[in-house]
Scaffold this active site. Structure first.
Site, PDB file in Angstrom:
ATOM      1  N   SER A 100      -6.285 -16.218  92.460  1.00 51.86           N
ATOM      2  CA  SER A 100      -6.218 -17.254  91.429  1.00 51.86           C
ATOM      3  C   SER A 100      -7.281 -17.130  90.351  1.00 51.86           C
ATOM      4  O   SER A 100      -7.045 -17.508  89.217  1.00 51.86           O
ATOM      5  CB  SER A 100      -6.308 -18.633  92.079  1.00 51.86           C
ATOM      6  OG  SER A 100      -7.471 -18.730  92.886  1.00 51.86           O
ATOM      7  N   HIS A 123       0.452 -17.944  92.641  1.00 55.07           N
ATOM      8  CA  HIS A 123       0.432 -17.502  91.242  1.00 55.07           C
ATOM      9  C   HIS A 123       1.398 -16.351  90.969  1.00 55.07           C
ATOM     10  O   HIS A 123       1.426 -15.823  89.859  1.00 55.07           O
ATOM     11  CB  HIS A 123      -0.985 -17.102  90.840  1.00 55.07           C
ATOM     12  CG  HIS A 123      -1.947 -18.240  90.941  1.00 55.07           C
ATOM     13  ND1 HIS A 123      -2.141 -19.144  89.919  1.00 55.07           N
ATOM     14  CD2 HIS A 123      -2.728 -18.661  91.968  1.00 55.07           C
ATOM     15  CE1 HIS A 123      -3.028 -20.053  90.307  1.00 55.07           C
ATOM     16  NE2 HIS A 123      -3.391 -19.776  91.544  1.00 55.07           N
ATOM     17  N   LYS A 178       2.927 -24.670  89.459  1.00 54.32           N
ATOM     18  CA  LYS A 178       2.389 -23.683  88.519  1.00 54.32           C
ATOM     19  C   LYS A 178       3.573 -23.115  87.713  1.00 54.32           C
ATOM     20  O   LYS A 178       4.125 -23.815  86.882  1.00 54.32           O
ATOM     21  CB  LYS A 178       1.583 -22.644  89.288  1.00 54.32           C
ATOM     22  CG  LYS A 178       0.470 -23.324  90.111  1.00 54.32           C
ATOM     23  CD  LYS A 178      -0.439 -22.340  90.793  1.00 54.32           C
ATOM     24  CE  LYS A 178      -1.294 -22.961  91.869  1.00 54.32           C
ATOM     25  NZ  LYS A 178      -2.127 -24.082  91.489  1.00 54.32           N
TER      26      LYS A 178
HETATM   27  C1  PLP Z   1      -3.842 -19.459  95.616  1.00 55.34           C
HETATM   28  C2  PLP Z   1      -3.656 -20.945  95.570  1.00 55.34           C
HETATM   29  N1  PLP Z   1      -3.120 -21.565  96.629  1.00 55.34           N
HETATM   30  C3  PLP Z   1      -2.935 -22.892  96.646  1.00 55.34           C
HETATM   31  C4  PLP Z   1      -3.295 -23.672  95.573  1.00 55.34           C
HETATM   32  C5  PLP Z   1      -3.097 -25.152  95.651  1.00 55.34           C
HETATM   33  O1  PLP Z   1      -1.848 -25.509  95.149  1.00 55.34           O
HETATM   34  P1  PLP Z   1      -1.595 -26.994  94.666  1.00 55.34           P
HETATM   35  O2  PLP Z   1      -2.209 -27.107  93.313  1.00 55.34           O
HETATM   36  O3  PLP Z   1      -0.116 -27.151  94.680  1.00 55.34           O
HETATM   37  O4  PLP Z   1      -2.279 -27.890  95.645  1.00 55.34           O
HETATM   38  C6  PLP Z   1      -3.845 -23.066  94.432  1.00 55.34           C
HETATM   39  C7  PLP Z   1      -4.244 -23.797  93.220  1.00 55.34           C
HETATM   40  O5  PLP Z   1      -4.170 -24.907  92.963  1.00 55.34           O
HETATM   41  C8  PLP Z   1      -4.045 -21.672  94.447  1.00 55.34           C
HETATM   42  O6  PLP Z   1      -4.597 -21.061  93.399  1.00 55.34           O
END
Ligand code: PLP
Length: 391
Positions: free
Chosen positions: A175, A203, A235
């Protein structure tokens, strides 16, 4: 009692204080932030679907039949037909036998990791995995071994010296760096060492792979190679929530065991219908993926020619490595003074000494928007001289 006020002051002194901007209007490149128009290059709406009219229509059309609130957890009386339709659609989209709809990616990671590993088991986690994966590991109470970022040889050595149940977890696309995990190699060593591979493709889904099916599909890996696939829906998909997809038996296991699926209210069902609409758009419309990747390649060419230190990424996440916290904040502020919004990412989100500007692109950006970003970067070039940059 601890001196919380002092801790806040220390954060400020270290350039680590975080603030929030108030956004009005929908998410789109031109944002109204604290009442000021700014051209944003920091959202995760990679395909520009967060405000797409077809998705808004799907939400509006669903509301009269589904109502608004989720009202109960899935296992009580909250599992609506709309959720079920989305889960079926997600299974088809990912080429898996079954899928579950979670409220957020954070909760999906917490629930999945703590369900599939527990006391006495060992989790192997890439050093740059997302915070929600780290927290899922803690919640599981399993032994956690972190391997160097993307280092399959180091992982394989650790797997070889460990007995008992093993779980390997990695971001698909990282990320804060934008690079892609060595998925084919990870699947190979997990097969050899009988470890359960969990990939969080938060992502990659929507952006990479055939019809936007993500980094795992791009790598040509099936459900057998990657038995547990996680993706977020807030996203590139542009709505909200997350999914876990895999063999029916494992998904059934999660229904029994994943605490963040069981002990929480189901999402508003109309949102599930909007998400189905968005998945339809993603499958049909390759133009959005092509456009965002064209923006990425022009940005990389021109920003690196200016001397900015980019990272090895071919995804819409294009960080500019700075190093020092204050220099990162100064560049972010200088861009904002020129009408461009790119946030500075500092520790603990990234390792100490690796503060950066996380530039992200969306299919909703035009080439003229990119001209503005590049123009602003060109003017701010002298702020971050070579000596400040970590790469
Ligand atoms: C790799 C990754 N996994 C999980 C999440 C969490 O997802 P959510 O925003 O839906 O809680 C994120 C970012 O927010 C992320 O970058």
């Amino acid at each position: 009692m601890r001196d919380f006020a002092l801790e806040l002051e220390e954060r400020k002194q270290a350039g680590l204080y975080r603030t929030r901007r108030q956004i009005t209007g929908p998410q789109q490149p031109l944002l109204m932030a604290d009442g000021k128009p700014l051209l944003s290059f920091c959202s995760n709406d990679y395909l520009g679907l967060a405000n797409h009219s077809a998705n808004l229509d799907a939400l509006r059309n669903a509301l009269p039949t589904t109502g608004l609130g989720g009202a109960a957890s899935h296992l009580i009386c909250g599992h609506h037909d709309a959720h079920h339709q989305l889960e079926t659609r997600l299974a088809q989209f990912t080429g898996r036998h079954a899928a579950l709809f979670f409220s957020t990616g954070y909760m999906a990671n917490m629930g999945v990791i703590s369900a599939f590993a527990g006391r006495g088991d060992t989790i192997f986690s890439d050093r740059l995995n997302h915070a929600s994966i780290i927290d899922g590991c803690i919640l599981s109470r399993a032994r956690v071994r972190r391997y160097a970022h993307g280092d399959v040889a180091a992982l394989e050595a650790m797997l070889g010296e460990t007995s008992g149940h093993k779980l390997v977890v990695t971001d698909g696309v990282f990320s804060m760096d934008g690079d892609i995990a060595p998925l084919v190699e990870l699947a190979r060593v997990c097969r050899i060492h009988d470890a359960l591979l969990v990939v969080d493709d938060a992502h990659g889904v929507g952006v990479l792979g055939p019809q936007g099916r993500g980094s795992v599909a791009e790598a040509g890996l099936s459900e057998e190679d990657v038995p547990v696939l996680i993706g977020t829906l807030g996203k590139a998909v542009g709505t909200s929530g997350a999914f876990v997809a895999g063999p029916s038996m494992l998904m059934e296991y999660l229904v029994q065991k994943a605490r963040t699926y069981i002990y929480t209210t189901a999402m508003p069902p109309a949102l599930a219908m909007a998400t189905i609409s968005s998945l339809d758009l993603i499958e049909r419309d390759a133009g959005r993926r092509d456009h965002v990747l064209a923006l990425v390649s022009r940005f990389r060419r021109e920003a690196s020619a200016m001397g900015y230190a980019l990272m090895p990424s071919r995804t819409p996440i294009q960080p500019i490595m700075i190093g020092d916290n204050r220099s990162a904040l100064a560049l972010s502020q200088a861009l904002e003074d020129r009408g461009v919004l790119v946030s500075a990412i500092r520790p603990p989100t990234v390792p100490p000494g690796e503060a950066r500007l996380r530039v992200t692109f969306s299919a909703a950006h035009s080439m003229e928007d990119l001209d503005c970003l590049l123009g602003a970067l060109s003017e701010c070039r002298d702020l971050v001289t070579g000596k400040d940059m970590a790469i």
